[in-house]
Design an enzyme around this catalytic site. Structure first.
Site, PDB file in Angstrom:
ATOM      1  N   ASP A 564      15.879  18.985 -13.992  1.00 19.60           N
ATOM      2  CA  ASP A 564      17.153  18.750 -12.616  1.00 19.60           C
ATOM      3  C   ASP A 564      17.108  17.133 -12.020  1.00 19.60           C
ATOM      4  O   ASP A 564      16.536  16.772 -12.719  1.00 19.60           O
ATOM      5  CB  ASP A 564      16.453  19.253 -11.569  1.00 19.60           C
ATOM      6  CG  ASP A 564      15.031  19.234 -11.416  1.00 19.60           C
ATOM      7  OD1 ASP A 564      14.209  18.470 -11.905  1.00 19.60           O
ATOM      8  OD2 ASP A 564      14.532  20.506 -11.089  1.00 19.60           O
ATOM      9  N   ASP A 565      17.275  17.560 -10.564  1.00 19.74           N
ATOM     10  CA  ASP A 565      17.733  16.182 -10.337  1.00 19.74           C
ATOM     11  C   ASP A 565      16.165  15.499  -9.645  1.00 19.74           C
ATOM     12  O   ASP A 565      16.551  14.526  -8.852  1.00 19.74           O
ATOM     13  CB  ASP A 565      18.540  15.450  -9.302  1.00 19.74           C
ATOM     14  CG  ASP A 565      19.930  15.616 -10.561  1.00 19.74           C
ATOM     15  OD1 ASP A 565      19.833  15.264 -11.092  1.00 19.74           O
ATOM     16  OD2 ASP A 565      20.744  16.831  -9.968  1.00 19.74           O
TER      17      ASP A 565
END
Ligand code: WTA
Length: 694
Positions: A564-565
């Site tokens: 994910d970020d």
């Protein structure tokens, strides 16, 4: 790569268009390459002979029971702790859970109805059993020679004094207390004093800025803050109280008034008279804390909150991860004992700061619950020089050392001559946490630090999981460098594909966990829906970790990094969105996109692409100002390593920034940009490449 999740679409990703891309982040490329020549490292016969779990067969049997009869398995373990009132098992169950979002609200409870106190179990219990003179803390200050020893009796005394004073300040069960302190003995004391009276501590890492501190204090509406006048870290002096004052004026401006600030004086960093002071709010800790060393225990329900710890997510503001008492207690103690193969009398040293989950579970709670002797180190590994860690190991005859790959890589660069002259014979187990450990760091840790006789326990877990999830049990099976090996007892990992189908056997995919375990977090503070959306919606029926993972033919798990970020800088989790929002708060910056790139020491470094106001030139001064903005809003550890001026950012026609391409540019893989046909303006890529390194 959007993943369908019922009514919501959760954007998972990140590395880009194909899942193969997602699962091979740059930071672990060395690891990926080395997989071909997997070598097995067996525990020695001597190690196995006295190990708590000494064979694969023994583990297999325990594991089978732990997943087939979790209630019976954990009830047996939990009965080794003190419970004022036993948990409710009237229906034969000691836990209830729903981790399947399709079936409604996510809910996890363990030992509900049981009344206990984690401070009592971690400290009083040992003193009452006649072990009060055992050493609880061997404290080593920033300056060599600065040291202090606390027995369990001393620890209990300090906890009781503070607990009493917190009560006189009006702190009651369920109230939040913020703690912003360096690694002095009063930090674990503060945590335990809170848990003694049922208050919920929220420790904020001392490296966070005033903005970040104020945000965390306001979010949980802390009544009281415990802090220190200042601290020396290496050759730097950090005036914590100044940062606190700034944070509290921000809180005030935002409508939250904190009633009292209890300040521990640290004259070696800043004199009392030089410490900024606000009358009627600030209190010198030693001046008021009473002598009485008795403090009644607040018996709390197993499901009453123990602490909040804020952690970064891929979007929005930091999340207040909430852990409750009973399950966390049982889980941290048990994982500590088996993964480190802890024996009574062992000297244990975890280099983590209590501001992170590792310091909660494996500096404070896990070890003290086992009655261990814990080295608490205030300084940094390279001060006064790179032999400091090994001097500490020699001085205290450390048996179990737990640290992070980033520290190993940093020390490794100074050369073996800093390690070899110091005695390390006491070492028996070496642990690693925070990110996948790359093979060269693994070998150095194993060969040079451990002289080839200490197993390396590579523990995979998260703030959310409370304790180890995938970890070697060092006497039970051989290691493969870079693999966290197999699940801990009671943990059921699942690797799923992008559609959420569970994969079998050898495979790569997204790492999820089926069913709950006692140490699982129960919610995000005042954000249960965000809890469900972030962790339980992406792959229905599972807890989703945010990590990519491969399982090999022997069933060993290989973590491949975040999908994910979130980036992992020196083992610290940093949300790219947080750094971006700090950058765009600078008046000259209109847009920012932050990605991670492979960094020799930190694992991942922070690479920020910034777009400036039309006509504003990108100067060195502006670059520094942008970095300073991030330091001020989050903390120095989140400062971008590289700022890349981007007159335009690569976007899809619908306006979404194509981070996959930015990641390639950041890692200089310019001839491998992948599919750029969906770009709204293909020319921006040429422009960006031309500005690389400018
Ligand atoms: C990463 C730290 C590979 C992972 C305890 C996870 C690891 C995040 C390992 C959690 C490991 C932690 N091997 N990756 N042994 N340990 N991670 O919440 O990406 O600060 O999701 O907890 O660190 O970071 P957190």
């Amino acid at each position: 790569l959007p993943v369908s999740s019922g009514s919501r679409m959760v954007s998972l990703v990140v590395n880009g268009a194909s899942s193969a891309d997602n699962l091979a982040p740059t930071a672990v490329s060395e690891q990926v390459k080395s997989v071909a020549n997997e070598e097995l490292f067996y525990p020695s016969d001597e190690f196995r002979a006295s190990a708590l779990i000494s064979s694969r067969e023994q583990y297999d049997n325990l594991y089978k029971r732990s997943v087939e009869d979790p209630d019976g398995f954990w009830a047996d373990i939990a009965s080794n702790f003190f419970w004022k009132t036993k948990w409710d098992d009237s229906n034969g169950k000691i836990h209830s859970e729903n981790v399947d979002i399709r079936k409604g609200r996510i809910n996890i409870e363990w030992f509900k109805g049981g009344k206990t106190n984690i401070c009592y179990n971690a400290v009083d219990r040992h003193v009452e059993a006649g072990r009060g003179d055992d050493i609880a803390i061997l404290w080593e200050g920033n300056e060599p020679g600065d040291e202090k020893t606390l027995t369990y009796k001393d620890l209990l005394g300090s906890i009781c004094q503070l607990a009493n004073y917190l009560r006189t300040l009006g702190v009651r069960k369920g109230d939040a207390v913020a703690i912003y302190m360096p690694m002095i003995t009063d930090l674990p004391v503060a945590m335990l004093a809170c848990s003694r009276i049922g208050a919920v501590h929220s420790v904020v890492f001392g490296g966070f800025s005033a903005d970040a501190l104020s945000q965390r204090i306001t979010d949980c509406r802390a009544k009281v803050l415990l802090t220190t006048s200042g601290v020396c870290r290496g050759s730097k002096v950090i005036k914590l109280k100044e940062i606190v004052d700034e944070a509290l004026s921000l809180c005030l401006a935002g409508g939250h008034t904190l009633e009292s600030v209890l300040v521990f004086p640290n004259d070696s960093a800043i004199k009392r008279q030089d410490t900024p002071w606000i009358a009627n709010r600030d209190i010198w800790w030693p001046d008021v804390v009473p002598d009485s060393i008795e403090s009644p225990i607040e018996w709390v329900d197993a499901e009453d909150p123990l602490f909040l710890l804020y952690t970064s997510g891929s979007t929005g503001k930091p999340k207040g991860v909430l852990h409750t008492t009973g399950g966390y207690m049982v889980y941290t103690a048990t994982t500590f004992k088996y993964a480190f193969d802890y024996r009574k009398g062992d000297v244990y040293w975890c280099t983590a700061d209590c501001g992170w989950i590792t310091g909660h579970s494996y500096v404070t709670y896990g070890p003290f619950l086992n009655g261990a002797t814990v080295v608490v180190f205030e300084g940094v590994p390279t001060y006064p020089d790179a032999s400091r860690c090994w001097e500490i190991v020699e001085k205290y005859k450390v048996n179990i050392l737990y640290t992070a790959p980033t520290a190993i890589r940093a020390l490794m660069r100074f050369g073996d001559q800093f390690v070899k002259p110091l005695a390390r014979k006491s070492l028996r187990v070496l642990g690693s946490v925070g990110e996948p450990i790359n093979p060269s760091a693994w070998s150095w840790y194993y060969e040079v630090v451990g002289d080839r006789h200490c197993p390396i326990v590579d523990t995979w877990w998260q703030t959310e999981t409370g304790g180890f999830m995938i970890t070697p049990l060092p006497g039970a099976w051989p290691l493969k460098p870079g693999s966290a090996t197999l699940p801990f007892l009671g943990v059921q990992p699942a690797i799923v594909d992008e559609k959420g189908n569970e994969l079998e056997g050898e495979c790569s995919g997204y790492l999820c966990i089926k069913a709950s375990w006692p140490g699982a977090f129960r919610t995000l503070y005042e954000a249960h829906e965000r809890y469900e959306t972030t962790y339980f919606s992406p792959f229905q029926g599972y807890y989703f970790s945010g990590d990519g993972c491969r399982r090999d033919k022997d069933g060993y798990y290989w973590l491949t990094g975040r999908v994910d970020d979130v980036i992992n800088v020196s083992g610290h989790r940093i949300g790219t969105a947080e750094v971006e929002s700090a950058l765009v708060s600078h008046p000259l910056c209109t847009e920012a996109a932050v990605v991670g790139y492979e960094h020799e020491v930190k694992g991942q470094g922070i690479y920020a692409f910034v777009t400036l106001l039309e006509g504003v030139p990108f100067t060195d001064k502006l670059r520094k100002a942008l970095i300073l903005t991030v330091r001020e809003q989050i903390g120095a550890f989140a400062a971008p390593d590289i700022i890349h001026w981007a007159p335009g950012l690569p976007k899809t026609r619908s306006g979404k920034i194509m981070r996959r391409i930015l990641r390639k540019i950041a890692s200089k893989q310019l001839d491998d940009l992948g599919d750029t046909s969906t770009l709204a303006e293909p020319a921006v890529i040429e422009q960006l490449i031309a500005l690389t390194g400018k």
